[in-house]
Design a protein around this motif. Structure first.
Motif, PDB file in Angstrom:
ATOM      1  N   GLY A 149      30.903  36.723  43.029  1.00 53.22           N
ATOM      2  CA  GLY A 149      30.660  37.610  41.892  1.00 53.22           C
ATOM      3  C   GLY A 149      30.506  39.061  42.305  1.00 53.22           C
ATOM      4  O   GLY A 149      31.046  39.966  41.646  1.00 53.22           O
ATOM      5  N   PHE A 150      29.791  39.294  43.403  1.00 53.36           N
ATOM      6  CA  PHE A 150      29.572  40.672  43.876  1.00 53.36           C
ATOM      7  C   PHE A 150      30.885  41.341  44.249  1.00 53.36           C
ATOM      8  O   PHE A 150      31.161  42.482  43.840  1.00 53.36           O
ATOM      9  N   VAL A 151      31.706  40.645  45.034  1.00 47.79           N
ATOM     10  CA  VAL A 151      32.984  41.220  45.481  1.00 47.79           C
ATOM     11  C   VAL A 151      33.907  41.481  44.294  1.00 47.79           C
ATOM     12  O   VAL A 151      34.543  42.543  44.204  1.00 47.79           O
ATOM     13  N   GLU A 152      33.959  40.557  43.359  1.00 53.10           N
ATOM     14  CA  GLU A 152      34.862  40.708  42.216  1.00 53.10           C
ATOM     15  C   GLU A 152      34.423  41.833  41.284  1.00 53.10           C
ATOM     16  O   GLU A 152      35.260  42.586  40.765  1.00 53.10           O
ATOM     17  N   LYS A 153      33.117  41.975  41.067  1.00 53.15           N
ATOM     18  CA  LYS A 153      32.619  43.078  40.239  1.00 53.15           C
ATOM     19  C   LYS A 153      32.896  44.422  40.901  1.00 53.15           C
ATOM     20  O   LYS A 153      33.287  45.391  40.245  1.00 53.15           O
ATOM     21  N   TRP A 154      32.696  44.477  42.218  1.00 51.98           N
ATOM     22  CA  TRP A 154      32.943  45.720  42.940  1.00 51.98           C
ATOM     23  C   TRP A 154      34.420  46.105  42.866  1.00 51.98           C
ATOM     24  O   TRP A 154      34.756  47.274  42.651  1.00 51.98           O
ATOM     25  N   PHE A 188      46.470  42.909  38.977  1.00 54.93           N
ATOM     26  CA  PHE A 188      46.253  41.756  39.846  1.00 54.93           C
ATOM     27  C   PHE A 188      44.761  41.376  39.889  1.00 54.93           C
ATOM     28  O   PHE A 188      44.413  40.204  39.963  1.00 54.93           O
ATOM     29  N   ILE A 189      43.895  42.379  39.791  1.00 52.91           N
ATOM     30  CA  ILE A 189      42.456  42.158  39.877  1.00 52.91           C
ATOM     31  C   ILE A 189      41.846  41.849  38.516  1.00 52.91           C
ATOM     32  O   ILE A 189      40.974  40.988  38.396  1.00 52.91           O
ATOM     33  N   THR A 190      42.316  42.517  37.482  1.00 48.72           N
ATOM     34  CA  THR A 190      41.643  42.440  36.182  1.00 48.72           C
ATOM     35  C   THR A 190      42.250  41.466  35.183  1.00 48.72           C
ATOM     36  O   THR A 190      41.547  40.933  34.322  1.00 48.72           O
ATOM     37  N   SER A 191      43.561  41.218  35.253  1.00 51.04           N
ATOM     38  CA  SER A 191      44.215  40.402  34.221  1.00 51.04           C
ATOM     39  C   SER A 191      43.926  38.913  34.404  1.00 51.04           C
ATOM     40  O   SER A 191      43.749  38.429  35.531  1.00 51.04           O
ATOM     41  N   GLU A 192      43.852  38.177  33.283  1.00 50.34           N
ATOM     42  CA  GLU A 192      43.633  36.740  33.284  1.00 50.34           C
ATOM     43  C   GLU A 192      44.699  36.057  32.429  1.00 50.34           C
ATOM     44  O   GLU A 192      45.190  36.638  31.459  1.00 50.34           O
ATOM     45  N   HIS A 193      45.030  34.829  32.804  1.00 54.03           N
ATOM     46  CA  HIS A 193      46.048  34.069  32.082  1.00 54.03           C
ATOM     47  C   HIS A 193      45.449  32.722  31.676  1.00 54.03           C
ATOM     48  O   HIS A 193      44.915  31.996  32.513  1.00 54.03           O
ATOM     49  N   GLY A 194      45.530  32.408  30.384  1.00 53.72           N
ATOM     50  CA  GLY A 194      44.966  31.161  29.882  1.00 53.72           C
ATOM     51  C   GLY A 194      45.873  29.970  30.152  1.00 53.72           C
ATOM     52  O   GLY A 194      47.084  30.033  29.941  1.00 53.72           O
ATOM     53  N   ILE A 195      45.272  28.880  30.655  1.00 53.63           N
ATOM     54  CA  ILE A 195      46.005  27.643  30.930  1.00 53.63           C
ATOM     55  C   ILE A 195      45.248  26.485  30.290  1.00 53.63           C
ATOM     56  O   ILE A 195      44.028  26.362  30.439  1.00 53.63           O
ATOM     57  N   PHE A 207      43.432  37.501  41.404  1.00 53.75           N
ATOM     58  CA  PHE A 207      42.597  37.977  42.512  1.00 53.75           C
ATOM     59  C   PHE A 207      41.527  36.955  42.859  1.00 53.75           C
ATOM     60  O   PHE A 207      41.281  36.678  44.037  1.00 53.75           O
ATOM     61  N   ARG A 208      40.892  36.394  41.832  1.00 56.33           N
ATOM     62  CA  ARG A 208      39.853  35.386  42.071  1.00 56.33           C
ATOM     63  C   ARG A 208      40.424  34.188  42.812  1.00 56.33           C
ATOM     64  O   ARG A 208      39.809  33.671  43.745  1.00 56.33           O
ATOM     65  N   LEU A 209      41.617  33.749  42.408  1.00 54.52           N
ATOM     66  CA  LEU A 209      42.255  32.593  43.037  1.00 54.52           C
ATOM     67  C   LEU A 209      42.537  32.865  44.521  1.00 54.52           C
ATOM     68  O   LEU A 209      42.212  32.045  45.391  1.00 54.52           O
ATOM     69  N   VAL A 210      43.119  34.030  44.816  1.00 53.73           N
ATOM     70  CA  VAL A 210      43.502  34.351  46.196  1.00 53.73           C
ATOM     71  C   VAL A 210      42.272  34.618  47.064  1.00 53.73           C
ATOM     72  O   VAL A 210      42.147  34.080  48.175  1.00 53.73           O
ATOM     73  N   TRP A 211      41.344  35.443  46.553  1.00 51.25           N
ATOM     74  CA  TRP A 211      40.183  35.844  47.345  1.00 51.25           C
ATOM     75  C   TRP A 211      39.259  34.673  47.655  1.00 51.25           C
ATOM     76  O   TRP A 211      38.839  34.471  48.794  1.00 51.25           O
ATOM     77  N   ARG A 212      38.970  33.861  46.654  1.00 59.04           N
ATOM     78  CA  ARG A 212      38.057  32.730  46.875  1.00 59.04           C
ATOM     79  C   ARG A 212      38.704  31.663  47.760  1.00 59.04           C
ATOM     80  O   ARG A 212      38.021  31.065  48.601  1.00 59.04           O
ATOM     81  N   ASN A 217      31.771  31.533  37.210  1.00 66.53           N
ATOM     82  CA  ASN A 217      30.520  32.215  37.550  1.00 66.53           C
ATOM     83  C   ASN A 217      29.378  31.216  37.694  1.00 66.53           C
ATOM     84  O   ASN A 217      29.533  30.019  37.470  1.00 66.53           O
ATOM     85  N   PHE A 218      28.223  31.763  38.045  1.00 68.44           N
ATOM     86  CA  PHE A 218      27.028  30.959  38.323  1.00 68.44           C
ATOM     87  C   PHE A 218      26.550  30.187  37.098  1.00 68.44           C
ATOM     88  O   PHE A 218      25.953  29.119  37.221  1.00 68.44           O
TER      89      PHE A 218
END
Length: 314
Positions: free
Chosen positions: A179-184, A194-201, A214-219, A16-17
């Motif tokens: 941020g806008f697209v992901e929040k929407w 696919f949109i909401t889950s996160e995996h720690g690395i 989703f963030r990885l693919v969309w961005r 994020n910003f």
């Protein structure tokens, strides 16, 4: 452009910003560096070669350009100026990163005043000294438009600063869109893993980085599409004018002024209300004119672009 896109794919994974402060500071330093170098080289050229012939109206109709070209270029230049001041899209995001004490609105007023004053000073100095150094032959960008050749190491350093600045500027302007697209999407499909889950690395020298599919693919897709468009249409000034003209009026003028009128409850048809409305619609006309000029400039650039000409010949 491909190298630039690869760098942006990596940087776009910054969540994020709030995590961009270091990149924003780096971009600002680079901006001051290449602007100062450009001004310094212009002054040196004026001292060494003497000032070029300049006029109040610029290029001469019938000698440098035709009457229609002069009008279109003037309109496009207005779009370039509008883009230079279209920073309102990130104001709210910046204000959101500030501490509550002192009050955010006071800090933003002071920061905006200092920022606009400083950038305006640099814009005027670059414009005036660049025109004095090159006259009517001034390139669109006097550092990358082959305005200067010597000293080559300093010009190369300035262009490197431009590249680093653009890397940071890309993220500063894209993060609010991300941020806008992901929040929407999170609100629209809250159950979609696919949109909401996160995996720690575990990342060396960083710690735990949370990857969102989703963030990885969309961005990544966003950066690739913008890079492909940039390679197909490599017309910097034309697109800057187009984007500036399209975004300046609604985001920098109309919505902020209308929100100010609503927030302060300015009475309709009062003196202040009338002048604010005049400001809104005057800027609308200017943006419309700049938009038309930028579209015409883009069409003209496409006609003279060699790959486009080759396709037409085939």
């Amino acid at each position: 452009m491909i190298i630039f896109a690869c760098i942006q794919i990596v940087l776009s994974q910054i969540p994020n910003f709030h995590k961009l402060s270091w990149l924003s500071i780096l971009a600002a330093v680079m901006s001051f560096a290449y602007s100062s170098i450009g001004i310094g080289l212009s002054i040196a050229k004026v001292i060494g070669d003497g000032p070029h012939a300049t006029t109040l109206t610029g290029t001469t109709v019938g000698v440098d350009v035709s009457a229609s070209e002069k009008v279109w270029r003037a309109f496009q230049a207005i779009g370039d100026v509008a883009f230079a001041y279209a920073f309102s899209t990130v104001l709210v995001e910046i204000q959101d990163t500030l501490k509550s004490s002192p009050p955010e609105n006071k800090s933003m007023k002071r920061a905006t005043a200092v920022g606009v004053t400083t950038t305006t000073l640099f814009y005027i100095m670059c414009g005036v000294m660049g025109y004095l150094a090159f006259g009517n032959d001034a390139p669109g960008n006097f550092l990358t438009g082959f305005g200067f050749y010597e000293p080559f190491w300093l010009v190369d350093f300035a262009n490197a600063c431009i590249a680093v600045h653009l890397i940071g500027a890309y993220q500063v302007f894209c993060q609010p869109i991300f941020g806008f697209v992901e929040k929407w999407c999170n609100k629209r499909w809250p159950e979609n893993k696919f949109i909401t889950s996160e995996h720690g690395i575990n990342v060396p020298c960083y710690g735990v980085y949370h990857v969102n599919s989703f963030r990885l693919v969309w961005r990544t897709a966003y950066v690739i599409v913008s890079a492909v468009l940039a390679m197909i249409f490599p017309f910097f000034n034309d697109f800057v004018g187009l984007i500036g003209a399209a975004s300046f009026w609604p985001l920098t003028v109309y919505f902020p002024v209308e929100m100010y009128i609503a927030r302060t409850k300015i009475r309709r048809f009062s003196f202040t209300w009338v002048w604010l409305k005049i400001l809104i619609w005057s800027c609308f006309i200017v943006s419309l004119v700049a938009l038309v000029g930028s579209v015409q400039g883009l069409i003209q650039s496409l006609k003279t672009y060699r790959p486009f000409q080759a396709v037409q010949e085939e």
